[in-house]
Design a protein around this motif. Structure first.
Motif, PDB file in Angstrom:
ATOM      1  N   ALA A  77      36.679  45.411  43.553  1.00  6.28           N
ATOM      2  CA  ALA A  77      37.638  44.680  44.383  1.00  6.28           C
ATOM      3  C   ALA A  77      36.903  43.755  45.352  1.00  6.28           C
ATOM      4  O   ALA A  77      37.295  42.598  45.542  1.00  6.28           O
ATOM      5  N   ALA A  78      35.821  44.263  45.954  1.00  2.00           N
ATOM      6  CA  ALA A  78      35.025  43.431  46.861  1.00  2.00           C
ATOM      7  C   ALA A  78      34.420  42.258  46.107  1.00  2.00           C
ATOM      8  O   ALA A  78      34.400  41.120  46.604  1.00  2.00           O
ATOM      9  N   LEU A  79      33.949  42.511  44.895  1.00  3.41           N
ATOM     10  CA  LEU A  79      33.360  41.455  44.067  1.00  3.41           C
ATOM     11  C   LEU A  79      34.392  40.381  43.732  1.00  3.41           C
ATOM     12  O   LEU A  79      34.107  39.179  43.803  1.00  3.41           O
ATOM     13  N   GLY A  80      35.604  40.803  43.373  1.00  2.00           N
ATOM     14  CA  GLY A  80      36.645  39.854  43.011  1.00  2.00           C
ATOM     15  C   GLY A  80      37.066  38.977  44.180  1.00  2.00           C
ATOM     16  O   GLY A  80      37.126  37.744  44.055  1.00  2.00           O
ATOM     17  N   VAL A  81      37.354  39.596  45.326  1.00  2.00           N
ATOM     18  CA  VAL A  81      37.777  38.821  46.487  1.00  2.00           C
ATOM     19  C   VAL A  81      36.633  37.935  46.988  1.00  2.00           C
ATOM     20  O   VAL A  81      36.855  36.813  47.446  1.00  2.00           O
ATOM     21  N   MET A  82      35.398  38.431  46.888  1.00  3.64           N
ATOM     22  CA  MET A  82      34.231  37.635  47.278  1.00  3.64           C
ATOM     23  C   MET A  82      34.164  36.355  46.450  1.00  3.64           C
ATOM     24  O   MET A  82      33.960  35.257  46.991  1.00  3.64           O
ATOM     25  N   LEU A 182      35.407  44.136  35.578  1.00  8.74           N
ATOM     26  CA  LEU A 182      36.747  44.385  35.044  1.00  8.74           C
ATOM     27  C   LEU A 182      37.747  44.541  36.190  1.00  8.74           C
ATOM     28  O   LEU A 182      38.837  43.951  36.172  1.00  8.74           O
ATOM     29  N   VAL A 183      37.372  45.324  37.205  1.00 11.27           N
ATOM     30  CA  VAL A 183      38.240  45.488  38.378  1.00 11.27           C
ATOM     31  C   VAL A 183      38.414  44.148  39.091  1.00 11.27           C
ATOM     32  O   VAL A 183      39.525  43.789  39.510  1.00 11.27           O
ATOM     33  N   ALA A 184      37.311  43.397  39.225  1.00 11.93           N
ATOM     34  CA  ALA A 184      37.384  42.088  39.879  1.00 11.93           C
ATOM     35  C   ALA A 184      38.368  41.169  39.145  1.00 11.93           C
ATOM     36  O   ALA A 184      39.142  40.443  39.772  1.00 11.93           O
ATOM     37  N   ALA A 185      38.336  41.215  37.812  1.00 13.17           N
ATOM     38  CA  ALA A 185      39.249  40.394  37.023  1.00 13.17           C
ATOM     39  C   ALA A 185      40.698  40.816  37.251  1.00 13.17           C
ATOM     40  O   ALA A 185      41.598  39.965  37.353  1.00 13.17           O
ATOM     41  N   ILE A 186      40.925  42.119  37.330  1.00 13.76           N
ATOM     42  CA  ILE A 186      42.282  42.617  37.579  1.00 13.76           C
ATOM     43  C   ILE A 186      42.797  42.113  38.929  1.00 13.76           C
ATOM     44  O   ILE A 186      43.990  41.852  39.111  1.00 13.76           O
ATOM     45  N   VAL A 187      41.882  41.943  39.886  1.00 14.83           N
ATOM     46  CA  VAL A 187      42.259  41.478  41.225  1.00 14.83           C
ATOM     47  C   VAL A 187      42.534  39.973  41.241  1.00 14.83           C
ATOM     48  O   VAL A 187      43.540  39.523  41.816  1.00 14.83           O
ATOM     49  N   VAL A 188      41.664  39.170  40.619  1.00 11.01           N
ATOM     50  CA  VAL A 188      41.748  37.716  40.814  1.00 11.01           C
ATOM     51  C   VAL A 188      42.499  36.972  39.718  1.00 11.01           C
ATOM     52  O   VAL A 188      43.044  35.883  39.987  1.00 11.01           O
ATOM     53  N   VAL A 189      42.545  37.509  38.499  1.00 13.16           N
ATOM     54  CA  VAL A 189      43.236  36.788  37.422  1.00 13.16           C
ATOM     55  C   VAL A 189      44.719  36.577  37.743  1.00 13.16           C
ATOM     56  O   VAL A 189      45.241  35.465  37.527  1.00 13.16           O
ATOM     57  N   PRO A 190      45.453  37.574  38.265  1.00 18.13           N
ATOM     58  CA  PRO A 190      46.854  37.308  38.628  1.00 18.13           C
ATOM     59  C   PRO A 190      47.000  36.200  39.675  1.00 18.13           C
ATOM     60  O   PRO A 190      47.962  35.437  39.634  1.00 18.13           O
ATOM     61  N   VAL A 191      46.032  36.115  40.589  1.00 14.81           N
ATOM     62  CA  VAL A 191      46.083  35.045  41.597  1.00 14.81           C
ATOM     63  C   VAL A 191      45.933  33.689  40.915  1.00 14.81           C
ATOM     64  O   VAL A 191      46.653  32.734  41.230  1.00 14.81           O
ATOM     65  N   GLY A 192      45.004  33.611  39.971  1.00 13.76           N
ATOM     66  CA  GLY A 192      44.803  32.359  39.247  1.00 13.76           C
ATOM     67  C   GLY A 192      46.011  31.970  38.414  1.00 13.76           C
ATOM     68  O   GLY A 192      46.390  30.797  38.352  1.00 13.76           O
TER      69      GLY A 192
END
Length: 294
Positions: A77-82, A182-192
């Motif tokens: 999650a930190a990686l995705g938001v970063m 994978l977690v980072a993608a789950i966090v940021v892909v919906p935003v994109g």
């Protein structure tokens, strides 16, 4: 003799290759902004990076405890938001300056772990560099405040990413990084998707996204792993500190982003502080696990 010199050069060449590949990939990704925005660019970059590393490492082969799963979720999650905040900062900041500002995160984390006088020297040097970059209303060269806030947010997230990454440092790097992405993608892909919608399915966006993912994630991570196996933690930290300068140089050639002398001096101060902190860091009693940046 030639073979020995080559062996000694491998770590340096690996780190240089890693930061160069990351810079090229990010510069290329920035050219997607007019098509899908910073949010969409983050989505395709992180999404394809996760897919590539999942196929490469196949993390389902390894056992994962519940505690490690929670740590990887925080790490990812930190990686995705970063990544999202970093690309948001690139909308209005030059690439090299955004990278320099985000270095404040891991540098502050390293200095916070010590109370030695020399660490306050590095803190002051980094503060001087940041002071020359922050939008304080002192000149016409001030940077966009919103972009700087996103870059500072990236710095905070990078520090958190390191903290959570150390919690999974006992796992194989391929295991933790692939699941973290994978977690980072789950966090940021919906935003994109929410921001860019069907534009993300454009053949141009998809093709560039795959190339950016390979150049800015899979290749740098692999090269960093090669370097970290051959270098002490302090030496690796010194070498990786050249990233802001490499990013700024690449941005001149690839993005036509030119910096003024004060901004180059600010990058130099932050790099010197990072190198000094790494060079004078106390060696722990037990070997600390390395955190691979993605």
């Amino acid at each position: 003799m030639t073979s020995t010199r080559y062996q000694r050069a491998i770590p340096f060449l690996a780190v240089l290759g890693a930061v160069t590949a990351l810079g090229i990939g990010t510069s290329w990704a920035k050219q997607l902004f007019p098509l899908v925005g910073a949010q969409g660019t983050t989505a395709v970059r992180v999404g394809f990076s996760a897919l590539l590393l999942l196929l490469l490492w196949r993390p389902w082969r390894w056992h994962l405890s519940r505690a490690d799963a929670i740590s990887i979720a925080c790490y990812g999650a930190a990686l995705g938001v970063m990544n999202l905040m970093f690309y948001m900062s690139l909308r209005t900041l030059p690439f090299g300056l955004a990278v320099a500002i985000e270095f404040a995160g891991p540098l502050a984390l390293a200095i916070a772990a010590s109370r030695r006088m020399v660490d306050f020297v590095w803190l002051a040097l980094a503060g001087l560099g940041l002071g020359m970059l922050l939008p304080l209303g002192l000149s016409s060269n001030d940077l966009d405040p919103t972009g700087v806030l996103y870059a500072l947010g990236t710095a905070v997230l990078w520090a958190l990413y390191i903290v959570f990454g150390k919690r999974v440092g006992h796992l194989h790097a391929g295991h933790s990084v692939s699941l973290g992405l994978l977690v980072a993608a789950i966090v940021v892909v919906p935003v994109g998707i929410a921001h860019a919608g069907a534009a993300l399915l454009s053949p141009t966006v998809l093709l560039v996204g795959v190339c950016v993912a390979a150049i800015s994630s899979a290749l740098p991570i692999s090269l960093e792993m090669v370097a970290m196996k051959r270098l002490p933690k302090e030496a690796f930290g010194i070498m990786i500190s050249m990233e802001p300068a490499v990013a700024a140089v690449l941005a001149v050639g690839l993005l036509d982003e030119h910096l003024n002398p004060q901004q180059w001096l600010a990058i130099g101060c932050i790099m010197a502080a990072s190198m000094g902190s790494a060079a004078t860091a106390r060696r722990p009693q037990t070997h600390a696990s390395q955190v691979v940046t993605a």
